[in-house]
Design an enzyme around this catalytic site. Structure first.
Site, PDB file in Angstrom:
ATOM      1  N   ASP A 170       0.880  -1.175   0.000  1.00  0.00           N
ATOM      2  CA  ASP A 170       0.000   0.000   0.000  1.00  0.00           C
ATOM      3  C   ASP A 170       0.919   1.228   0.000  1.00  0.00           C
ATOM      4  OD1 ASP A 170      -2.300   1.621   0.241  1.00  0.00           O
ATOM      5  OD2 ASP A 170      -2.164   1.653   2.424  1.00  0.00           O
TER       6      ASP A 170
ATOM      7  N   GLY B 262      -3.720   8.785  -3.425  1.00  0.00           N
ATOM      8  CA  GLY B 262      -5.094   9.159  -3.782  1.00  0.00           C
ATOM      9  C   GLY B 262      -5.287  10.084  -4.961  1.00  0.00           C
TER      10      GLY B 262
ATOM     11  N   CYS C 280      -4.574  -1.851  -1.385  1.00  0.00           N
ATOM     12  CA  CYS C 280      -4.789  -0.440  -1.714  1.00  0.00           C
ATOM     13  C   CYS C 280      -5.903  -0.306  -2.743  1.00  0.00           C
ATOM     14  CB  CYS C 280      -3.476   0.125  -2.266  1.00  0.00           C
ATOM     15  SG  CYS C 280      -3.622   1.824  -2.798  1.00  0.00           S
ATOM     16  N   ASN C 281      -6.979   0.329  -2.354  1.00  0.00           N
ATOM     17  CA  ASN C 281      -8.107   0.536  -3.279  1.00  0.00           C
ATOM     18  C   ASN C 281      -7.718   1.417  -4.465  1.00  0.00           C
ATOM     19  OD1 ASN C 281     -10.934  -0.308  -1.892  1.00  0.00           O
ATOM     20  ND2 ASN C 281      -9.414   0.221  -0.356  1.00  0.00           N
TER      21      ASN C 281
ATOM     22  N   CYS D 157     -11.055   2.688   1.447  1.00  0.00           N
ATOM     23  CA  CYS D 157      -9.612   2.963   1.480  1.00  0.00           C
ATOM     24  C   CYS D 157      -9.124   2.166   2.678  1.00  0.00           C
ATOM     25  CB  CYS D 157      -9.360   4.454   1.687  1.00  0.00           C
ATOM     26  SG  CYS D 157      -7.655   4.865   2.118  1.00  0.00           S
TER      27      CYS D 157
ATOM     28  N   HIS E   5      -6.838   2.558   4.706  1.00  0.00           N
ATOM     29  CA  HIS E   5      -6.537   3.363   5.898  1.00  0.00           C
ATOM     30  C   HIS E   5      -7.768   3.515   6.798  1.00  0.00           C
ATOM     31  CE1 HIS E   5      -2.932   4.654   3.715  1.00  0.00           C
ATOM     32  NE2 HIS E   5      -2.506   5.227   4.830  1.00  0.00           N
TER      33      HIS E   5
HETATM   34  N1  DGL Z   1      -4.791   3.021   1.463  1.00  0.00           N
HETATM   35  C1  DGL Z   1      -4.967   3.387   0.127  1.00  0.00           C
HETATM   36  C2  DGL Z   1      -6.272   2.993  -0.486  1.00  0.00           C
HETATM   37  O1  DGL Z   1      -6.840   1.987  -0.056  1.00  0.00           O
HETATM   38  C3  DGL Z   1      -4.308   4.641  -0.417  1.00  0.00           C
HETATM   39  C4  DGL Z   1      -4.393   5.895   0.380  1.00  0.00           C
HETATM   40  C5  DGL Z   1      -3.562   6.992  -0.236  1.00  0.00           C
HETATM   41  O2  DGL Z   1      -2.354   6.838  -0.305  1.00  0.00           O
HETATM   42  O3  DGL Z   1      -4.140   8.001  -0.659  1.00  0.00           O
HETATM   43  O4  DGL Z   1      -6.736   3.597  -1.414  1.00  0.00           O
END
Ligand code: DGL
Length: 241
Positions: A7, A40, A70-71, A175, A177
């Site tokens: 990620d 993002g 990571c989405n 996401c 996070h």
């Molecule tokens: N955790 C990530 C996701 O699932 C990316 C977050 C990021 O870096 O903006 O999209």
């Protein structure tokens, strides 16, 4: 077996934790691309190049199963990665999360995610394809990732987000996070988070081996470890990709 998970930062650790809790007898290698965080709002070209460097490293480590925690990567360059790395089995978080959501039988959902994930419309399209009667609201919530990475208070931001969606019965934390803020969502809204669904789809690929977890960050190790240790109780090392 050896499994790669990655990620942009600490978000994918929630995926790693779900995997390790369910399948402890595996060797996990986790990469947080903290140097390029947040993903993002990066371009597709940038995301493809970051993900490729990580997967090239995994290949050198003899890894053939990669969980994209990571989405943002899944919603933008998943197919391109599959086309480039034909010998790697990829597991993404979006399909698994949509499956989990559909099982909840909820009818009015808010999807929150990064700008790239929301722009891709992947969640809304996949849900509507399966059940067009579900009401899907989608909202980019880019302020959350920096707050979460720095262990700052997210309560006000979450209240702002939810104040515009009074009738929802569920929320997709689109996401990885956002799993870390699940406890701030009111109890009457069902949370579907994108870290847990993968354990259902990975089952058929898993072969037990020795147990091990190695975590690396491309960014500042000391900064990263504040949250990393809190989430998973292990400290990361630096890696240059
Ligand atoms: N955790 C990530 C996701 O699932 C990316 C977050 C990021 O870096 O903006 O999209």
């Amino acid at each position: 077996m050896r499994i790669g998970v990655f990620d942009s930062g600490v978000g994918g650790l929630t995926v790693l934790k779900s995997l390790y809790d369910k399948y402890p007898k595996n060797e996990y290698v986790y990469i947080a691309d903290s140097k390029h965080l947040p993903y993002g709002e990066k371009t597709k070209e940038e995301l493809f190049s970051y993900a490729s460097s990580i997967i090239d490293y995994f290949i050198k480590q003899n890894i053939k199963l990669v969980v994209i925690g990571c989405n943002t990567i899944c919603s933008t360059v998943y197919k391109d990665l599959e086309n480039k790395y034909k010998d790697i089995t990829f597991i993404g978080v979006i399909d698994a999360t949509v499956d989990l959501f559909l099982k909840s039988n909820k009818k009015n959902v808010l999807v929150i995610a990064t700008t790239n994930t929301i722009k891709s419309n992947k969640y809304e399209t996949k849900i509507k394809d399966k059940n067009s009667s579900i009401i899907v609201h989608s909202l980019a919530t880019p302020k959350l990732v920096p707050l979460i990475e720095n262990d700052l208070d997210t309560k006000e931001e979450i209240n702002n987000i939810l104040s515009n969606y009074k009738d929802i019965d569920s929320i997709i934390l689109g996401c990885t996070h956002y799993k870390l803020i699940e406890d701030k969502i009111p109890y009457n809204i069902t949370c579907i988070d994108s870290s847990t669904g993968v354990i259902n789809v990975i089952d058929k690929y898993i072969k037990d081996s020795t147990s091990n977890i190695k975590i690396y960050t491309t960014g500042n190790k000391d900064e990263f470890n504040k949250m990393c240790y809190k989430i998973i109780g292990i400290k990361a090392e630096n890696i240059n990709l």
